[in-house]
Design a protein around this motif. Sequence first.
Motif, short mmCIF file in Angstrom:
data_model
loop_
_atom_site.label_atom_id
_atom_site.label_comp_id
_atom_site.label_asym_id
_atom_site.label_seq_id
_atom_site.Cartn_x
_atom_site.Cartn_y
_atom_site.Cartn_z
N VAL A 51 15.65 47.37 59.26
CA VAL A 51 16.54 48.33 59.62
C VAL A 51 17.54 47.72 60.82
CG1 VAL A 51 16.99 50.23 60.15
CG2 VAL A 51 14.97 50.15 58.68
N ALA A 52 17.54 47.42 61.92
CA ALA A 52 18.35 46.43 62.97
C ALA A 52 19.03 45.48 62.06
CB ALA A 52 17.21 46.77 64.16
N LEU A 53 18.68 45.00 61.28
CA LEU A 53 19.46 43.71 61.07
C LEU A 53 20.04 44.21 60.16
CD1 LEU A 53 19.48 40.18 60.84
CD2 LEU A 53 17.85 40.79 58.95
N VAL A 54 20.15 44.77 58.86
CA VAL A 54 20.62 45.20 57.94
C VAL A 54 22.11 46.44 58.15
CG1 VAL A 54 21.09 46.54 55.34
CG2 VAL A 54 18.97 44.82 56.31
N THR A 55 21.92 47.18 59.48
CA THR A 55 23.03 48.30 59.99
C THR A 55 23.51 47.95 61.06
OG1 THR A 55 20.69 49.31 60.93
CG2 THR A 55 20.81 50.63 59.09
N LEU A 56 23.02 47.08 61.86
CA LEU A 56 23.30 46.78 63.37
C LEU A 56 23.89 45.25 63.06
CD1 LEU A 56 21.63 49.41 65.24
CD2 LEU A 56 23.90 49.33 64.62
N GLY A 57 23.34 44.62 62.25
CA GLY A 57 23.59 42.67 62.31
C GLY A 57 22.11 42.18 63.06
N TRP A 58 22.14 40.62 63.18
CA TRP A 58 21.35 39.74 63.79
C TRP A 58 21.66 40.25 65.39
CZ3 TRP A 58 20.46 35.80 66.83
CH2 TRP A 58 19.93 35.46 66.77
N THR A 158 6.39 45.41 54.22
CA THR A 158 6.79 45.89 54.68
C THR A 158 8.53 45.91 54.04
OG1 THR A 158 5.96 44.60 57.00
CG2 THR A 158 8.73 44.88 57.21
N GLY A 159 8.43 45.16 53.47
CA GLY A 159 10.44 44.77 52.29
C GLY A 159 10.10 45.27 51.68
N ILE A 160 9.00 46.15 51.23
CA ILE A 160 9.50 47.88 50.38
C ILE A 160 9.06 49.21 51.08
CG2 ILE A 160 7.39 49.08 48.92
CD1 ILE A 160 6.18 46.94 47.57
N LEU A 161 8.55 49.25 52.06
CA LEU A 161 8.87 49.85 53.18
C LEU A 161 10.39 50.04 53.68
CD1 LEU A 161 5.59 50.23 55.54
CD2 LEU A 161 6.04 51.98 53.67
N SER A 162 10.84 48.82 53.71
CA SER A 162 12.72 49.07 54.62
C SER A 162 13.15 49.14 53.51
CB SER A 162 12.58 47.27 55.07
OG SER A 162 11.76 46.98 55.95
N ASP A 168 16.97 55.85 51.19
CA ASP A 168 17.28 56.66 51.78
C ASP A 168 18.83 57.23 52.47
OD1 ASP A 168 17.36 59.20 54.01
OD2 ASP A 168 15.16 59.23 53.36
N PRO A 169 19.16 58.26 51.27
CA PRO A 169 20.46 58.52 51.63
C PRO A 169 20.88 58.59 53.05
CG PRO A 169 19.30 59.96 49.21
CD PRO A 169 19.02 58.98 50.97
N ARG A 170 20.33 59.17 53.78
CA ARG A 170 20.55 59.44 55.04
C ARG A 170 20.81 57.95 55.90
NH1 ARG A 170 15.78 63.17 56.26
NH2 ARG A 170 14.70 61.64 54.87
N MET A 171 20.63 56.52 55.31
CA MET A 171 20.82 55.63 55.64
C MET A 171 22.18 54.95 55.46
SD MET A 171 19.07 54.57 58.64
CE MET A 171 18.87 53.16 58.41
N GLN A 172 22.23 55.52 54.42
CA GLN A 172 23.42 54.60 53.60
C GLN A 172 24.17 54.51 54.45
OE1 GLN A 172 23.30 52.92 50.47
NE2 GLN A 172 20.97 53.25 51.13
#
Length: 184
Positions: A51-58, A158-162, A168-172
């Motif tokens: 989640v951190a990788l996708v939303t905030l970067g490496w 882990t990938g499915i949960l990620s 989730d619309p709140r994460m989009q």
Amino acid sequence: MAIRVATDSTASDHRIAALAALAIGLQVIEAAIPSPVPGIKPGLANVITLVALVTLGWRAAVAVTLLRVVGSSLLLGTLLSPGFWLSLAGALAALLLLAPLCRLYPGHLSAVGLAVAAALAHTGGQFLLAWTLIIPHPQLPLLLPPLLLAALIAGVVTGILSNSVLSDPRMQRHVRNTPTTGTR
């Protein structure tokens, strides 16, 4: 009295701290769950890393991961133990592989693909450390196939949960619409 406005850097630091706290909590909870096979855990805290990788970067994923490894080892009383070094080696191996792969998300690789690759790298990093420094037994490589199979299964979970968390619309609003550059 001056009111201080949070900068983008401060907001990002707060997000990283919140994600690290969640990851630490998940790792501590997971450590309390007995495993039928010693050393094999599902790695649920890795959902937070993705989640951190996708939303905030490496770079944020690196910060969250390192804070998780050190923070959870402090809480569990394993700092500088073999378990700590194995956890750190696995985390670093996964992060090194995620650095180039994160550029392929979301166009060519899903969160499941990232998670599977990271889980396999994590297991590989731990295995190499264990075999070279902790248990340099010539028969140890016989354990590698079942460990990699467990990593594959854990990576898929882990990938499915990620994917579930990220969809989730709140994460989009936090998910990037363009592939990550890996430098953020």
